[in-house]
Motif scaffolding. Structure first.
Motif, PDB file in Angstrom:
ATOM      1  N   SER A  93      -1.372   3.382  -2.291  1.00 41.76           N
ATOM      2  CA  SER A  93      -2.271   4.460  -1.891  1.00 41.76           C
ATOM      3  C   SER A  93      -1.760   5.303  -0.722  1.00 41.76           C
ATOM      4  O   SER A  93      -2.421   6.280  -0.358  1.00 41.76           O
ATOM      5  N   THR A  94      -0.618   4.957  -0.148  1.00 38.06           N
ATOM      6  CA  THR A  94      -0.190   5.606   1.091  1.00 38.06           C
ATOM      7  C   THR A  94       1.213   6.190   0.960  1.00 38.06           C
ATOM      8  O   THR A  94       2.206   5.481   1.129  1.00 38.06           O
ATOM      9  N   PRO A  95       1.341   7.487   0.652  1.00 38.93           N
ATOM     10  CA  PRO A  95       2.672   8.104   0.570  1.00 38.93           C
ATOM     11  C   PRO A  95       3.339   8.165   1.941  1.00 38.93           C
ATOM     12  O   PRO A  95       2.697   8.505   2.945  1.00 38.93           O
ATOM     13  N   VAL A  96       4.634   7.861   1.972  1.00 35.06           N
ATOM     14  CA  VAL A  96       5.417   7.891   3.215  1.00 35.06           C
ATOM     15  C   VAL A  96       6.752   8.576   2.932  1.00 35.06           C
ATOM     16  O   VAL A  96       7.480   8.182   2.027  1.00 35.06           O
ATOM     17  N   ASP A 138      -2.452   8.916   5.100  1.00 35.58           N
ATOM     18  CA  ASP A 138      -3.287   7.720   5.177  1.00 35.58           C
ATOM     19  C   ASP A 138      -4.494   7.890   4.243  1.00 35.58           C
ATOM     20  O   ASP A 138      -5.624   8.113   4.680  1.00 35.58           O
ATOM     21  N   ILE A 139      -4.237   7.776   2.950  1.00 34.70           N
ATOM     22  CA  ILE A 139      -5.308   7.905   1.958  1.00 34.70           C
ATOM     23  C   ILE A 139      -6.357   6.825   2.222  1.00 34.70           C
ATOM     24  O   ILE A 139      -6.032   5.643   2.375  1.00 34.70           O
ATOM     25  N   SER A 140      -7.613   7.256   2.303  1.00 29.30           N
ATOM     26  CA  SER A 140      -8.692   6.356   2.716  1.00 29.30           C
ATOM     27  C   SER A 140      -9.816   6.370   1.697  1.00 29.30           C
ATOM     28  O   SER A 140     -10.241   7.435   1.250  1.00 29.30           O
ATOM     29  N   SER A 159       0.820  -1.212   0.000  1.00 27.22           N
ATOM     30  CA  SER A 159       0.000   0.000   0.000  1.00 27.22           C
ATOM     31  C   SER A 159       0.856   1.265   0.000  1.00 27.22           C
ATOM     32  O   SER A 159       0.339   2.364  -0.217  1.00 27.22           O
ATOM     33  N   LEU A 160       2.161   1.128   0.226  1.00 30.85           N
ATOM     34  CA  LEU A 160       3.027   2.289   0.397  1.00 30.85           C
ATOM     35  C   LEU A 160       3.517   2.860  -0.935  1.00 30.85           C
ATOM     36  O   LEU A 160       3.748   2.132  -1.894  1.00 30.85           O
ATOM     37  N   LEU A 161       3.702   4.188  -0.933  1.00 38.38           N
ATOM     38  CA  LEU A 161       4.235   4.927  -2.074  1.00 38.38           C
ATOM     39  C   LEU A 161       5.348   5.849  -1.590  1.00 38.38           C
ATOM     40  O   LEU A 161       5.436   6.178  -0.408  1.00 38.38           O
TER      41      LEU A 161
END
Length: 245
Positions: free
Chosen positions: A174-177, A152-154, A101-103
């Protein structure tokens, strides 16, 4: 010290960010997760003299591309909770994401065709630097390798299908870190930070970490009671009001 994982023509590389010189210096390991797995990671990172990259041109991967755990916290800001007419929670509300899920912090987010309600949630992220199991709050604070930013894109229409949030929180890519991990010595005695989320140049969220119900060390100590946290694990500490839905 600031650390990051960047993408190069031959794969990922862990780097130290040198803002004064405007460069990212390779440390000699594949990514920040692999770096934190080493007992000597602080010395290795601080003394690295590897290939340098111009900061203006680096391509950031997630700070830790493949953590063994991504644990997120809901309902963790007092003002937001009271505005909703709810009582402050006795225990943290937790849910999980998966590594896929991470970007990277600047990667494009492709809106999923199956959702009509995509929302943002700016959050403070914690990256674990040493293994901890059933730890005290003091031990938990010492286990923090550094802090980062998480969005935390939801997908709200999926999130609210059931009382469990997983399906609305764990969409792939979907979740930039990031872009960086900032070590605790740069922030003093615990994170005392303002966070802000802008959408198309408009401020949607503006808040301070002092409003957390459960602080970073409390969260880590609590989570470590039921699972061992290991170097590279990511904890996203919750968002305040200001999301679109």
């Amino acid at each position: 010290m600031k650390l990051a994982t960047i993408r190069t023509v031959i794969g990922h590389a862990a780097v130290r960010i040198d803002e004064v010189g405007g460069t990212a210096s390779e440390i000699g390991v594949d990514d920040v997760g692999a770096l934190l797995a080493r007992a000597d990671w602080v010395e290795l990172a601080s003394t690295a003299r590897g290939r340098r990259h111009d900061l203006a041109g680096v391509d950031y991967a997630p700070v830790v591309p493949s953590p063994s755990k991504v644990i997120c916290v809901g309902l963790n800001y007092r003002r937001h909770i009271t505005e909703m007419g709810l009582e402050l929670p006795e225990y943290p509300t937790l849910f999980a994401k998966f590594a896929n899920s991470l970007l990277g912090a600047h990667d494009d987010i492709v809106l999923p065709a199956v959702s009509d309600s995509v929302d943002w949630e700016a959050e403070l992220g914690l990256v674990i630097g040493s293994s901890i199991r059933r730890g005290s709050v003091g031990a938990a604070a010492a286990a923090i390798a550094g802090y980062t930013v998480v969005n935390d894109i939801s997908m709200r229409d999926w999130q609210w299908r059931t009382p469990e949030w997983l399906q609305g929180k764990a969409f792939e890519a979907s979740t930039p870190v990031g872009p960086w991990l900032v070590t605790p010595d740069e922030l003093g005695d615990g994170p005392d930070l303002d966070l802000r989320c802008e959408v198309d140049g408009q401020v949607r969220q503006s808040f301070h970490t002092s409003d957390m119900v459960f602080g970073p060390a409390e969260l880590i100590a609590y989570i470590s009671q039921f699972t061992t946290l290991v170097p590279g694990d990511l904890i996203s500490t919750g968002t305040p009001g200001g999301a679109s839905a």
